[in-house]
Design an enzyme around this catalytic site. Structure first.
Site, PDB file in Angstrom:
ATOM      1  N   ASP A  58       0.834  -1.197   0.000  1.00 20.04           N
ATOM      2  CA  ASP A  58       0.000   0.000   0.000  1.00 20.04           C
ATOM      3  C   ASP A  58       0.876   1.257   0.000  1.00 20.04           C
ATOM      4  OD1 ASP A  58       0.884  -0.153   2.623  1.00 20.04           O
ATOM      5  OD2 ASP A  58      -1.110  -0.194   3.533  1.00 20.04           O
ATOM      6  N   SER A  59       2.191   1.055   0.040  1.00 19.82           N
ATOM      7  CA  SER A  59       3.149   2.149  -0.186  1.00 19.82           C
ATOM      8  C   SER A  59       2.939   2.785  -1.550  1.00 19.82           C
ATOM      9  CB  SER A  59       4.579   1.625  -0.070  1.00 19.82           C
ATOM     10  OG  SER A  59       4.787   0.500  -0.920  1.00 19.82           O
ATOM     11  N   GLU A  76      -0.765  -5.531   8.784  1.00 17.31           N
ATOM     12  CA  GLU A  76      -0.067  -4.855   9.872  1.00 17.31           C
ATOM     13  C   GLU A  76      -0.796  -5.196  11.167  1.00 17.31           C
ATOM     14  OE1 GLU A  76       0.480  -0.686   9.087  1.00 17.31           O
ATOM     15  OE2 GLU A  76       1.167  -1.052   7.032  1.00 17.31           O
ATOM     16  N   ASP A 129      -0.595  -6.301   0.069  1.00 14.96           N
ATOM     17  CA  ASP A 129      -1.001  -5.667   1.316  1.00 14.96           C
ATOM     18  C   ASP A 129      -2.518  -5.580   1.421  1.00 14.96           C
ATOM     19  OD1 ASP A 129       1.266  -5.125   2.777  1.00 14.96           O
ATOM     20  OD2 ASP A 129       1.535  -3.101   2.003  1.00 14.96           O
ATOM     21  N   LYS A 176      -0.461  -9.614   3.298  1.00 15.82           N
ATOM     22  CA  LYS A 176       0.257  -9.073   4.456  1.00 15.82           C
ATOM     23  C   LYS A 176      -0.651  -8.124   5.224  1.00 15.82           C
ATOM     24  CE  LYS A 176       3.599  -5.936   3.987  1.00 15.82           C
ATOM     25  NZ  LYS A 176       3.041  -4.780   4.758  1.00 15.82           N
ATOM     26  N   GLU A 192       9.464  -3.936  10.467  1.00 14.16           N
ATOM     27  CA  GLU A 192       9.815  -2.608   9.955  1.00 14.16           C
ATOM     28  C   GLU A 192      10.168  -1.661  11.093  1.00 14.16           C
ATOM     29  OE1 GLU A 192       8.145   1.071   7.155  1.00 14.16           O
ATOM     30  OE2 GLU A 192       6.942  -0.745   7.378  1.00 14.16           O
TER      31      GLU A 192
END
EC number: 2.1.2.11
Length: 264
Positions: free
Chosen positions: A45-46, A115, A84, A113, A182
């Site tokens: 999502d970067s 978070e 993501d 993925k 991270e």
């Protein structure tokens, strides 16, 4: 160069033997260039920052992530592809399962993925029990940047270190196949990596992780507004492309392009 499709078993087998290489991609063109050169391609999502010009990742939608993941899957046939789950798409187990299944049905992504903190354990369990391959993302979590008041390095004291290790172990027990760490102090990332049987991939988390990932536009010098401490630039892509576009424009204006061999 990978000569066959990377899978979870092969990634897991690399732990303690060979470092895992990973890079981001958001489209078929770049995915094709990176394919097979790295073990893992992350559709992060970067993309909202490096692709969309935003200052944070929070605006990524399911529709956008599926669109970009489909494109990457078309371009990459050898590297393992992780996508993501965007902010707001996995707030509850039912929501997470619905959106994860949507990813799996509409793309060829190998894994997703999320978070996570320890509070997300029921969600991770629900996804893994449904047969969805999950990588847990711990430490500095960009989707939490407003909550944290910015991008904050984690593991600065023993309490934070213990929380991260406990979370990692709980996620492993829940069934995740790997861990992205991270923005965590190197010594803490090393402890997490040593404590886990599954591989860890670091970004700004030190050399002791089982692998490393960078955002491609950072690594290859296309984004130069600022350079995070953890980034190493492997070429000055922006300058090279600027030189090339200027040469093209010059040739067009001077009528040096196209020549007869470039015309019908």
């Amino acid at each position: 160069m990978l000569d066959k499709k990377m899978d979870i078993a092969t990634l897991k087998a690399k732990k303690g033997i060979e470092k895992i290489t990973a890079i981001t991609a958001y489209d078929a063109l770049m995915a094709h260039i990176f394919d097979g050169e790295v073990d893992v391609i992350l559709v992060g999502d970067s993309l909202k920052m490096s692709f969309g010009g935003e200052s944070e990742t929070l605006g990524a939608s399911m529709q956008e992530m599926i669109y970009h993941t489909k494109a990457v899957c078309k371009g990459a046939k050898h590297s393992f592809i992780i996508a993501d789950m965007p902010f707001g798409s996995y707030a509850t187990p039912n929501m997470a399962l619905k959106n994860a299944l949507r990813f799996y049905k509409n793309t060829a992504a190998d894994a997703l993925k999320l978070e996570v903190g320890i509070e997300k354990l029921p969600i991770i369990k629900a996804l893994c029990e449904e047969g969805i391959a999950i990588m847990a993302h711990i430490g500095l979590k960009p989707q939490f940047m407003r909550f944290d008041g910015g991008f904050k390095v984690k593991g600065k004291d023993e309490a934070q270190a213990k929380e991260l290790i406990d979370t990692a172990l709980a996620m492993q027990e829940a069934g995740v196949f790997g861990m992205l760490i991270e923005g965590v102090k190197s010594e803490v990332s090393a402890r997490i990596t040593q404590a886990l049987e599954i591989p860890t991939i670091g970004i700004g988390a030190g050399v002791e992780c089982d692998g490393q990932i960078l955002v491609w536009s950072d690594a290859f010098g296309f984004f130069d507004e600022f350079k995070p401490k953890f980034v190493r630039r492997y070429c000055d892509g922006k300058a090279m492309l600027k030189d090339a576009i200027r040469a093209y424009a010059k040739d067009v204006k001077s009528q040096a392009f196209p020549q007869a061999k470039e015309s019908y």
